[in-house]
Design a protein around this motif. Structure first.
Motif, PDB file in Angstrom:
ATOM      1  N   GLY A 196      42.704 -62.152  37.969  1.00 10.48           N
ATOM      2  CA  GLY A 196      42.514 -61.768  39.291  1.00 10.48           C
ATOM      3  C   GLY A 196      41.245 -60.924  39.286  1.00 10.48           C
ATOM      4  O   GLY A 196      40.452 -60.881  40.418  1.00 10.48           O
ATOM      5  N   GLY A 197      41.457 -59.863  38.495  1.00  9.94           N
ATOM      6  CA  GLY A 197      40.237 -58.787  38.591  1.00  9.94           C
ATOM      7  C   GLY A 197      38.905 -59.417  37.981  1.00  9.94           C
ATOM      8  O   GLY A 197      38.069 -59.290  38.616  1.00  9.94           O
ATOM      9  N   VAL A 198      39.211 -60.084  37.050  1.00 14.51           N
ATOM     10  CA  VAL A 198      37.832 -60.838  36.426  1.00 14.51           C
ATOM     11  C   VAL A 198      37.261 -61.744  37.646  1.00 14.51           C
ATOM     12  O   VAL A 198      36.092 -61.822  37.819  1.00 14.51           O
ATOM     13  CB  VAL A 198      38.102 -61.583  35.106  1.00 14.51           C
ATOM     14  N   PHE A 216      45.048 -52.013  30.438  1.00 12.17           N
ATOM     15  CA  PHE A 216      45.709 -51.205  29.968  1.00 12.17           C
ATOM     16  C   PHE A 216      47.188 -51.015  30.051  1.00 12.17           C
ATOM     17  O   PHE A 216      48.176 -50.816  29.358  1.00 12.17           O
ATOM     18  CB  PHE A 216      44.994 -49.650  30.304  1.00 12.17           C
ATOM     19  N   TYR A 217      47.476 -51.523  31.304  1.00  9.40           N
ATOM     20  CA  TYR A 217      48.872 -51.454  31.826  1.00  9.40           C
ATOM     21  C   TYR A 217      49.723 -52.465  30.858  1.00  9.40           C
ATOM     22  O   TYR A 217      50.890 -52.362  30.321  1.00  9.40           O
ATOM     23  CB  TYR A 217      49.325 -51.962  33.091  1.00  9.40           C
ATOM     24  N   TYR A 218      48.972 -53.759  30.395  1.00  9.84           N
ATOM     25  CA  TYR A 218      49.273 -54.681  29.542  1.00  9.84           C
ATOM     26  C   TYR A 218      49.806 -54.163  28.269  1.00  9.84           C
ATOM     27  O   TYR A 218      50.617 -54.468  27.794  1.00  9.84           O
ATOM     28  CB  TYR A 218      48.369 -55.929  29.497  1.00  9.84           C
ATOM     29  N   LYS A 219      48.764 -53.424  27.685  1.00  4.16           N
ATOM     30  CA  LYS A 219      49.127 -52.528  26.398  1.00  4.16           C
ATOM     31  C   LYS A 219      50.323 -51.684  26.285  1.00  4.16           C
ATOM     32  O   LYS A 219      51.218 -51.654  25.512  1.00  4.16           O
ATOM     33  CB  LYS A 219      48.067 -51.876  26.034  1.00  4.16           C
ATOM     34  N   ARG A 220      50.618 -51.147  27.549  1.00  4.40           N
ATOM     35  CA  ARG A 220      51.940 -50.222  27.659  1.00  4.40           C
ATOM     36  C   ARG A 220      53.036 -51.088  27.928  1.00  4.40           C
ATOM     37  O   ARG A 220      53.892 -50.977  27.253  1.00  4.40           O
ATOM     38  CB  ARG A 220      51.747 -49.317  29.032  1.00  4.40           C
ATOM     39  N   LEU A 221      52.904 -52.138  28.773  1.00  8.45           N
ATOM     40  CA  LEU A 221      54.138 -53.171  28.615  1.00  8.45           C
ATOM     41  C   LEU A 221      54.300 -53.896  27.411  1.00  8.45           C
ATOM     42  O   LEU A 221      55.653 -54.122  27.055  1.00  8.45           O
ATOM     43  CB  LEU A 221      53.942 -53.992  29.637  1.00  8.45           C
ATOM     44  N   ARG A 222      53.405 -54.196  26.804  1.00  6.23           N
ATOM     45  CA  ARG A 222      53.517 -54.874  25.535  1.00  6.23           C
ATOM     46  C   ARG A 222      54.383 -54.052  24.384  1.00  6.23           C
ATOM     47  O   ARG A 222      55.220 -54.643  23.764  1.00  6.23           O
ATOM     48  CB  ARG A 222      52.057 -55.018  24.919  1.00  6.23           C
ATOM     49  N   THR A 223      54.140 -52.683  24.545  1.00  3.92           N
ATOM     50  CA  THR A 223      54.776 -51.687  23.532  1.00  3.92           C
ATOM     51  C   THR A 223      56.267 -51.759  24.129  1.00  3.92           C
ATOM     52  O   THR A 223      57.086 -51.596  23.201  1.00  3.92           O
ATOM     53  CB  THR A 223      54.048 -50.344  23.676  1.00  3.92           C
ATOM     54  N   GLY A 259      36.520 -55.377  41.175  1.00  8.59           N
ATOM     55  CA  GLY A 259      37.134 -56.261  40.414  1.00  8.59           C
ATOM     56  C   GLY A 259      37.300 -55.825  38.953  1.00  8.59           C
ATOM     57  O   GLY A 259      38.238 -56.199  38.373  1.00  8.59           O
ATOM     58  N   TYR A 260      36.382 -55.460  38.568  1.00 12.94           N
ATOM     59  CA  TYR A 260      36.106 -54.966  37.042  1.00 12.94           C
ATOM     60  C   TYR A 260      37.288 -53.590  36.827  1.00 12.94           C
ATOM     61  O   TYR A 260      38.044 -53.881  35.895  1.00 12.94           O
ATOM     62  CB  TYR A 260      34.893 -54.533  36.603  1.00 12.94           C
ATOM     63  N   GLY A 261      37.337 -52.929  37.923  1.00 16.28           N
ATOM     64  CA  GLY A 261      38.394 -51.762  37.934  1.00 16.28           C
ATOM     65  C   GLY A 261      39.757 -52.204  37.742  1.00 16.28           C
ATOM     66  O   GLY A 261      40.667 -51.843  37.182  1.00 16.28           O
ATOM     67  N   VAL A 262      40.015 -53.249  38.512  1.00 17.15           N
ATOM     68  CA  VAL A 262      41.253 -53.834  38.675  1.00 17.15           C
ATOM     69  C   VAL A 262      41.730 -54.612  37.330  1.00 17.15           C
ATOM     70  O   VAL A 262      42.987 -54.477  36.668  1.00 17.15           O
ATOM     71  CB  VAL A 262      41.371 -54.931  39.729  1.00 17.15           C
ATOM     72  N   ALA A 263      40.799 -55.256  36.791  1.00 18.42           N
ATOM     73  CA  ALA A 263      40.893 -55.941  35.495  1.00 18.42           C
ATOM     74  C   ALA A 263      41.126 -54.807  34.302  1.00 18.42           C
ATOM     75  O   ALA A 263      42.195 -55.064  33.662  1.00 18.42           O
ATOM     76  CB  ALA A 263      39.496 -56.919  35.077  1.00 18.42           C
ATOM     77  N   VAL A 264      40.479 -53.995  34.389  1.00 20.04           N
ATOM     78  CA  VAL A 264      40.555 -52.976  33.323  1.00 20.04           C
ATOM     79  C   VAL A 264      42.012 -52.152  33.341  1.00 20.04           C
ATOM     80  O   VAL A 264      42.602 -51.805  32.326  1.00 20.04           O
ATOM     81  CB  VAL A 264      39.421 -51.761  33.284  1.00 20.04           C
ATOM     82  N   CYS A 265      42.410 -51.721  34.822  1.00 19.82           N
ATOM     83  CA  CYS A 265      43.506 -51.140  34.749  1.00 19.82           C
ATOM     84  C   CYS A 265      44.860 -52.155  34.519  1.00 19.82           C
ATOM     85  O   CYS A 265      45.808 -51.747  33.765  1.00 19.82           O
ATOM     86  CB  CYS A 265      43.753 -50.810  36.437  1.00 19.82           C
ATOM     87  N   GLY A 266      44.675 -53.537  34.605  1.00 20.66           N
ATOM     88  CA  GLY A 266      45.474 -54.550  34.060  1.00 20.66           C
ATOM     89  C   GLY A 266      45.725 -54.660  32.524  1.00 20.66           C
ATOM     90  O   GLY A 266      46.668 -54.705  32.052  1.00 20.66           O
TER      91      GLY A 266
END
Length: 289
Positions: A100-102, A250-257, A241-248
């Motif tokens: 969505g951010g992209v 990094f949150y993805y990395k945290r959630l993946r861990t 939009g880019y800010g939304v994507a970038v936040c997503g």
């Protein structure tokens, strides 16, 4: 094709020199193994480079870097489809967040060119496929590869895949220009070959998704440099939009861990034998004894 084929040539020379000197020992592969394991990575690498360079003819450098935020999303979806990534609804939700951010960044692009955008997206899909296939190769248990031995097989095939269209479409023009700047080309090719080794090392130790997330720092720097250098206009919607994507990302990395830790804990509980003393106490309490 000229510059990218030169990059692959230097990578091939570097890896073959290292193996020829005895610093690394590449595994022996049959032709079938090369065609099934190495050739798809080499073809994806060549296509990714060619499509990305072609897209840059039509779209701006900052916009291209913003679109690259979708690489972790594509890598996750491809990884799930071929079985090297575990599916999780929470991860899928964050993937949609990034997408969505992209999409917002694309909608806010001031100089939007549809065919350039489509070429870029196809190139990023191919790049994500390359990363996932490289991860599967480097982390596979059947044949042991590392960064150098992986490039030992992949770079020559990529060079041929890029060199043939170079001869067909660019030789007459590019060869004249390249002959005037040999020092710059050698330095550029050495840096590209080193980057190739570094990317293989990251993929071997982590994953294609993590590699894409690490690339976000480079993309930020590219945007910060390209905007003043090229005078590229950016809209508020594009930045949001880019800010939304970038936040997503990094949150993805945290959630993946977090998801990986949950799975590891669950597996550990399954593997641990039950404590008989606990079971006996529970049965005594249940019987009133």
């Amino acid at each position: 094709f000229a510059l990218t084929s030169l990059h692959q040539l230097f990578a091939a020379l570097m890896s073959h020199t290292a193996c020829g000197m005895g610093w690394q020992t590449p595994p022996t592969l049959t032709l079938d193994q090369i065609m099934s394991l190495i050739a798809p990575i080499a073809v994806c690498s060549s296509l990714s480079l060619a499509l990305s360079n072609q897209a840059m003819v039509y779209i701006t450098v900052p916009f291209m870097q913003m679109l690259k935020a979708a690489i972790p999303t594509f890598s996750f979806l491809i990884g799930v489809s071929i079985g090297i990534e575990g599916f999780d609804w929470r991860l899928l939700g964050v993937v949609m967040w990034i997408g969505g951010g992209v999409a917002l960044a694309s909608y806010g692009e001031v100089d939007f060119v549809l065919h350039g955008f489509l070429i870029a997206i196809v190139g990023l899909l191919v790049e994500a496929a390359r990363l996932v296939l490289s991860q599967r190769l480097l982390q596979g248990q059947e044949i042991k590869f590392n960064a150098i031995t992986g490039i030992y097989y992949q770079a020559p095939i990529s060079f041929l895949a890029l060199f043939i269209p170079f001869l067909a479409f660019e030789f007459s023009d590019a060869s004249v220009v390249m002959a005037k700047i040999p020092g710059h080309l050698v330095a550029n090719a050495c840096i590209a070959a080193s980057l190739n080794v570094a990317s293989f090392m990251v993929l071997k130790e982590t994953s294609a998704v993590t590699y894409g997330i690490c690339g976000q720092v480079k993309d930020w720097l590219n945007i910060l440099i390209a905007v003043p250098v090229f005078g590229t206009p950016l809209s508020a919607m594009q930045l949001f939009g880019y800010g939304v994507a970038v936040c997503g990302v990094f949150y993805y990395k945290r959630l993946r861990t977090q998801v990986a830790k949950e799975k590891a804990d669950a597996q550990r509980e399954e593997d641990e034998p039950a404590d008989p003393s606990v079971e006996e106490k529970a049965s005594l309490l249940a019987s009133g004894g």
